[in-house]
Motif scaffolding. Structure first.
Motif, PDB file in Angstrom:
ATOM      1  N   PRO A 105       0.813  -1.223   0.000  1.00 52.11           N
ATOM      2  CA  PRO A 105       0.000   0.000   0.000  1.00 52.11           C
ATOM      3  C   PRO A 105       0.846   1.273   0.000  1.00 52.11           C
ATOM      4  O   PRO A 105       0.304   2.376  -0.071  1.00 52.11           O
ATOM      5  CB  PRO A 105      -0.794  -0.128   1.304  1.00 52.11           C
ATOM      6  N   ASP A 106       2.165   1.105   0.065  1.00 50.23           N
ATOM      7  CA  ASP A 106       3.076   2.250   0.150  1.00 50.23           C
ATOM      8  C   ASP A 106       3.281   2.841  -1.246  1.00 50.23           C
ATOM      9  O   ASP A 106       3.994   2.267  -2.081  1.00 50.23           O
ATOM     10  CB  ASP A 106       4.409   1.793   0.746  1.00 50.23           C
ATOM     11  N   ALA A 107       2.679   3.982  -1.491  1.00 49.56           N
ATOM     12  CA  ALA A 107       2.768   4.619  -2.809  1.00 49.56           C
ATOM     13  C   ALA A 107       4.200   5.005  -3.154  1.00 49.56           C
ATOM     14  O   ALA A 107       4.593   4.996  -4.326  1.00 49.56           O
ATOM     15  CB  ALA A 107       1.870   5.855  -2.858  1.00 49.56           C
ATOM     16  N   ARG A 108       4.999   5.325  -2.139  1.00 50.37           N
ATOM     17  CA  ARG A 108       6.391   5.701  -2.403  1.00 50.37           C
ATOM     18  C   ARG A 108       7.200   4.507  -2.905  1.00 50.37           C
ATOM     19  O   ARG A 108       8.046   4.660  -3.791  1.00 50.37           O
ATOM     20  CB  ARG A 108       7.022   6.280  -1.135  1.00 50.37           C
ATOM     21  N   GLN A 109       6.940   3.341  -2.336  1.00 51.61           N
ATOM     22  CA  GLN A 109       7.619   2.141  -2.818  1.00 51.61           C
ATOM     23  C   GLN A 109       7.251   1.857  -4.273  1.00 51.61           C
ATOM     24  O   GLN A 109       8.118   1.532  -5.095  1.00 51.61           O
ATOM     25  CB  GLN A 109       7.249   0.941  -1.948  1.00 51.61           C
ATOM     26  N   GLN A 110       5.974   1.964  -4.585  1.00 51.14           N
ATOM     27  CA  GLN A 110       5.521   1.701  -5.948  1.00 51.14           C
ATOM     28  C   GLN A 110       6.159   2.689  -6.930  1.00 51.14           C
ATOM     29  O   GLN A 110       6.615   2.302  -8.019  1.00 51.14           O
ATOM     30  CB  GLN A 110       3.989   1.783  -6.030  1.00 51.14           C
ATOM     31  N   ALA A 111       6.207   3.963  -6.553  1.00 55.17           N
ATOM     32  CA  ALA A 111       6.792   4.982  -7.426  1.00 55.17           C
ATOM     33  C   ALA A 111       8.295   4.779  -7.584  1.00 55.17           C
ATOM     34  O   ALA A 111       8.854   4.991  -8.674  1.00 55.17           O
ATOM     35  CB  ALA A 111       6.502   6.373  -6.864  1.00 55.17           C
ATOM     36  N   TYR A 112       8.942   4.373  -6.510  1.00 59.29           N
ATOM     37  CA  TYR A 112      10.386   4.115  -6.509  1.00 59.29           C
ATOM     38  C   TYR A 112      10.736   3.038  -7.533  1.00 59.29           C
ATOM     39  O   TYR A 112      11.605   3.219  -8.402  1.00 59.29           O
ATOM     40  CB  TYR A 112      10.776   3.692  -5.095  1.00 59.29           C
ATOM     41  N   VAL A 113      10.031   1.921  -7.462  1.00 62.05           N
ATOM     42  CA  VAL A 113      10.291   0.815  -8.384  1.00 62.05           C
ATOM     43  C   VAL A 113       9.907   1.203  -9.806  1.00 62.05           C
ATOM     44  O   VAL A 113      10.645   0.926 -10.762  1.00 62.05           O
ATOM     45  CB  VAL A 113       9.528  -0.445  -7.931  1.00 62.05           C
ATOM     46  N   ARG A 114       8.774   1.863  -9.961  1.00 65.82           N
ATOM     47  CA  ARG A 114       8.317   2.259 -11.300  1.00 65.82           C
ATOM     48  C   ARG A 114       9.323   3.187 -11.971  1.00 65.82           C
ATOM     49  O   ARG A 114       9.581   3.088 -13.180  1.00 65.82           O
ATOM     50  CB  ARG A 114       6.946   2.929 -11.195  1.00 65.82           C
ATOM     51  N   CYS A 115       9.914   4.087 -11.205  1.00 63.35           N
ATOM     52  CA  CYS A 115      10.913   5.017 -11.738  1.00 63.35           C
ATOM     53  C   CYS A 115      12.125   4.263 -12.279  1.00 63.35           C
ATOM     54  O   CYS A 115      12.613   4.545 -13.382  1.00 63.35           O
ATOM     55  CB  CYS A 115      11.332   5.990 -10.635  1.00 63.35           C
ATOM     56  N   ILE A 116      12.603   3.288 -11.519  1.00 64.21           N
ATOM     57  CA  ILE A 116      13.773   2.520 -11.951  1.00 64.21           C
ATOM     58  C   ILE A 116      13.446   1.692 -13.183  1.00 64.21           C
ATOM     59  O   ILE A 116      14.227   1.642 -14.145  1.00 64.21           O
ATOM     60  CB  ILE A 116      14.284   1.626 -10.805  1.00 64.21           C
TER      61      ILE A 116
END
Length: 269
Positions: free
Chosen positions: A57-68
């Protein structure tokens, strides 16, 4: 002189595959399924994974991986970039990640504890994307279908002469033998190749290729040194892997520096 069984077995293998060249120049046997079928299989497998595992549910984790993932994918040829790339972080303490045909990437929260910065996580993700880009799933399916064909031919021949019990025993024993002498070495080859391809992709994307070394040092520490013997493993020995990563990293530093100078400076996390 070939026996009828050997000739038929060879025909099974030839009929089920074609040859191509991997990104590292290695000859591959692929083609048991079409690219469209392979992508569909990957999409279905990813959908099933999403239905069974809890999404972070952590949006920051999802964005972090998506960016990479986005930065790595930009370094692929245009036809690979056009896939419907999707990434999901799953809640799982097992330090793992995977990529599937069709452009699907899964990352466990456990690997976020091992990969201490964006460069180390990029090493993981680029390695997994390297498997897809190098057609390893196609290669593995083709190999397995060929192995099953060989077992079926041998088992049928034994069954016709010695009975159904002999056929079943041949299939079971043959499967075990193929697992240790045929399938696993190819898998180790793929893992090494994914290291090569992935480290190259991350350097071109502006991630420091030297971070792959630190990642695997962290992986060894996290595992407590417990692992099966190298010859029975689907992954290269960690110490050997680190040495190879160090050697390649030294060669890739100029590529990384050129990417940085060209403005490729990832800021994912």
């Amino acid at each position: 002189m070939k026996t009828p069984i050997a000739a038929l077995a060879a025909a099974v293998l030839v009929a089920s595959c074609a040859t191509t060249t991997s990104p590292t120049g290695r000859t591959q046997y692929v083609g048991a399924v079409s690219a469209a079928q392979l992508n569909q299989m990957g999409e279905q497998a990813f959908a099933e994974t999403k239905s069974k595992m809890r999404t972070s549910p952590d949006a920051r984790q999802q964005a972090y991986v998506r960016c990479i993932v986005t930065d790595i994918v930009r370094e692929l040829p245009a036809n690979w970039q056009q896939l419907n790339w999707e990434s999901v972080v799953f809640v799982d303490d097992n330090p793992n990640a995977f990529a599937l045909p069709g452009g699907k990437v899964g990352v466990h929260t456990g690997i976020l504890q091992v990969a201490q910065n964006q460069d180390q996580l990029a090493a993981v993700i680029a390695h997994e994307i390297g498997h897809v880009y190098a057609n390893h799933h196609d290669e593995r399916i083709t190999r397995q279908m060929g192995a099953q064909g060989l077992l079926g031919v041998a088992g049928a021949a034994l069954g016709s002469r010695y009975g159904e019990g002999a056929q079943q025993s041949a299939n079971q024993l043959g499967g075990a033998a193929l697992q240790t002498t045929f399938l696993l070495p190819g898998t180790r080859t793929q893992e090494t190749e994914a290291d090569v391809v992935g480290q190259d992709l991350m350097a071109k994307a502006g991630f420091d290729p030297r971070a792959a070394v630190g990642l695997w040092q962290n992986m060894i520490a996290a595992s407590g040194g417990s692992r099966p013997p190298q010859w029975l493993s689907t992954h290269p020995n960690p110490e050997n892997r680190i040495s190879e990563l160090q050697t390649r990293a030294a060669r890739l530093v100029p590529t990384y520096e050129q990417a940085q100078a060209a403005g490729k400076r990832p800021r994912c996390g």
